[in-house]
Motif scaffolding. Structure first.
Motif, short mmCIF file in Angstrom:
data_model
loop_
_atom_site.label_atom_id
_atom_site.label_comp_id
_atom_site.label_asym_id
_atom_site.label_seq_id
_atom_site.Cartn_x
_atom_site.Cartn_y
_atom_site.Cartn_z
N LEU A 1 -62.75 -8.72 -36.20
CA LEU A 1 -61.57 -9.06 -35.41
C LEU A 1 -61.97 -9.63 -34.06
CD1 LEU A 1 -58.45 -8.94 -35.13
CD2 LEU A 1 -58.77 -6.69 -34.07
N LYS B 1 -52.35 -10.10 -34.52
CA LYS B 1 -53.28 -9.46 -35.46
C LYS B 1 -54.02 -8.32 -34.78
CE LYS B 1 -56.95 -10.49 -38.80
NZ LYS B 1 -57.81 -11.58 -39.37
N HIS B 2 -54.41 -8.56 -33.52
CA HIS B 2 -55.10 -7.52 -32.74
C HIS B 2 -54.16 -6.33 -32.51
CE1 HIS B 2 -57.39 -6.42 -28.78
NE2 HIS B 2 -57.73 -5.64 -29.79
N ARG C 1 -51.54 -5.38 -34.36
CA ARG C 1 -51.33 -4.65 -35.61
C ARG C 1 -52.56 -3.79 -35.95
NH1 ARG C 1 -49.12 -9.65 -37.19
NH2 ARG C 1 -51.01 -10.17 -38.35
#
Length: 622
Positions: A89, A131-132, A134
């Motif tokens: 990530l 995204k980070h 979540r």
């Protein structure tokens, strides 16, 4: 305990609230780890592992690169797979140094931060994208301490300790342990960097010394640059590629290296199927056009997708596994000759801005080497063309006889030799065979060689005898500038009769020709004469001789008998031994045999030019 947002704390004087025995054991063990290695990545990885689960469920150590970017150098987690997922990530969404993320704030301020409880809203507020956000919410980020890595007055990065899910949140009393651990880690990182800088300087000097030796060892720049690419891997990078501008102005890859042959094959396929064009907007073409180096320290997947021409191109690029790329221009005295691309991949050391000066030094040396090699090649081509112009394009057909010649220049390829030969009509059904040697090399030798050939031809057309021809050349040489080239010449006037041929030999400081009999024995013809272009008057003697079928006349320059192996010359006796098989060989075969023999005796490299001119009667007259 109530939910709160970020709170900065002063760790000075704070007692470590965590179990005293656990805290002391952690610091003692961390001290041992921090003193055991001078590699920052290894050390930080061990420190991160120590904190889990004693102090945290998740530990991340971030460092501030010298280019201002933030990168994680170590991640450890109590949950399987969490560390790997977070690293992926962070690679896809690196931290913005100017963002409100706690790590970025702590690195900017140099002050620690305690996040006793983190709500979903707080996590979302400093996330580097949805995204980070979540990811943090899904893994239950609950509480965090972010301590700056400060050493010698500089903030080097941050150590983040996080508790997840149902783990108890951090309290103010936990901050001291985290800050003390971060302080010790920062000192270890700074020491490792100082040591790394010293080693980098030493390695750079050692590498450049060897690279300079390689670049100076050959004027074949293609072969030389391949050796440089092999030298750069793995000392500087995981990959090295070298591209040059060819004579047509196109980009040509001349070298690619990686320790794994399969990866080299992959790169060669990439270059073959997706070759570079000078118009490509990025990469080596851009660097060659602009003359400006480019460095890419983070290469997200979407950047590869934007660069790729199609899906197969993207697959091959991804297989390279680049983590950082440096591309530097190769610059000669007045133009850009190409570019060197260095790539780090895999788990090895990642290229950074600190490697750019070394890459630029290498490229400058390589650019100079390429330009010198091209100049040498161009001069060699010009010299070869001039040398060919100074020799007959072809030999005429003599009545009732065969005539063949050989020439091999010695020394530097871009120097014109002084040996020459010629065959031309001399009037009255006679022909003249000429072989000579102008002292020296280069432009002056070329001028004297042209003068000798044209003077002798002009003299022959006017019906001059060999002696008068040599006197005319002597006077012409004396009109040249003082200390101009001297010249030796062997003239043989040839006239065929029914069964034999009449020879008239005149020598001006030149080795006498050999007459090789049917049994392979040989003897010298002519009487020595004086060198041309020196003192008046010259002394020349004409000697008559008959040559019959089965005999061979050989004219040669001193490059043949003076072929040297150590202190041993081939000599006249050696030349005669090489002539012994003449009756069994064709005229071409004999000259090939003599040339190979002289070259072999000299160990493959002659010190002086070699010229051979041979005559043999046909069995019957026309």
């Amino acid at each position: 305990m109530h939910e709160q947002t970020a709170r900065k704390e002063d760790p000075v004087g704070v007692n470590v609230h965590t179990d005293g025995g656990v805290a002391m054991a952690l610091l003692l063990e961390a001290g041992a780890v921090l003193s055991s290695s001078l590699d920052p990545s290894t050390t930080m990885g061990q420190v991160a592992e120590l904190t889990v689960p004693r102090l945290a469920d998740l530990c991340v150590i971030d460092l501030l690169d010298r280019d201002g970017s933030i990168r994680d150098v170590a991640v450890a987690a109590s949950r399987p797979g969490l560390a790997e997922s977070l690293e992926t990530l962070r690679f896809e969404h690196p931290l913005d140094p100017a963002s409100e993320h706690p790590v970025a704030q702590v690195i900017r301020s140099g002050e620690p931060m305690l996040l006793e409880q983190m709500s979903n809203a707080l996590l979302t507020s400093f996330a580097q994208g949805s995204k980070h956000a979540r990811f943090m919410i899904a893994h239950g980020y609950r509480s965090a301490i972010v301590a700056p890595l400060v050493a010698r007055g500089r903030t080097l990065g941050a150590l983040s300790a996080l508790r997840l899910g149902e783990s108890p949140p951090y309290e103010s009393s936990d901050l001291g342990l985290a800050c003390e651990l971060a302080h010790r880690a920062a000192l270890a990182i700074d020491n490792a960097r100082l040591y790394s800088d010293l080693k980098r300087v030493q390695l750079a000097e050692s590498f450049m010394s060897e690279a300079s030796r390689v670049l100076a060892s050959s004027l074949d720049y293609g072969e030389t640059l391949q050796r440089v690419a092999r030298l750069a891997v793995p000392i500087v990078a995981s990959w090295c590629a070298v591209d040059v501008l060819n004579e047509n102005g196109d980009i040509e890859r001349v070298a690619i290296h990686h320790p794994d042959p399969e990866m080299v094959a992959l790169a060669e396929r990439l270059n073959r199927d997706y070759s570079l064009s000078r118009d490509d907007p990025t990469g080596a073409p851009e660097v060659i056009r602009t003359g400006e180096a480019r460095i890419y320290t983070d290469i997200p997947p979407d950047a590869l997708a934007d660069y790729a021409r199609d899906n197969e191109h993207l697959r091959l690029l991804a297989a390279i596994g680049a983590t950082a790329v440096i591309i530097v221009p190769m610059i000669g005295a007045d133009r850009i000759t190409g570019a060197i691309t260095l790539i780090s991949s895999g788990q090895g050391r990642r290229l950074s801005a600190e490697d750019l000066p070394l890459a630029e030094r290498l490229a400058r040396r390589a650019g100079t080497a390429v330009e010198n090699a091209r100049l040498y090649t161009e001069r060699s081509r010009i010299a070869h063309t001039l040398q060919q112009a100074l020799l007959p394009a072809s030999l005429p057909a003599l009545p009732g006889a065969q005539v063949r010649a050989r020439y091999r220049a010695a020394g530097e390829l871009n120097e014109v030799g002084g040996d020459f030969y010629d065959v031309f009509e001399a009037g009255g059904e006679a022909w003249m065979l000429v072989i000579g040697d102008v002292c020296g090399k280069g432009p002056r030798a070329a001028g004297a060689t042209a003068l000798a050939r044209h003077t002798l031809r002009a003299a022959a057309l006017s019906g001059q005898s060999p002696t008068r021809m040599l006197n005319m050349l002597h006077r012409a040489l004396q009109t040249q500038p003082a200390d101009a080239d001297l010249c030796t010449v062997c003239l043989v006037r040839f006239q065929r009769s029914e069964e034999t041929a009449h020879l008239r030999v005149a020598l001006a400081g030149h080795p006498p020709p050999l007459l090789i009999d049917k049994d392979g024995e040989s003897r010298q013809l002519g009487k020595p004469g004086t060198l041309l272009g020196v003192l008046d008057p010259i002394e020349v003697h004409e000697v008559s001789e008959e040559i019959g079928p089965g005999q061979t006349l050989l004219l040669y320059t001193d490059g043949v008998p003076e072929a040297r192996h150590g202190d041993e010359l081939l000599g006249e006796d050696g030349l005669r031994r090489l002539c012994h098989p003449a009756p069994k060989l064709s005229l071409d075969g004999l000259l090939d045999h003599i040339e190979r023999g002289a070259l072999a005796h000299a160990g493959g490299s002659l010190r002086d030019d070699l010229a051979l001119l041979a005559l043999r009667l046909d069995k019957t007259t026309e």
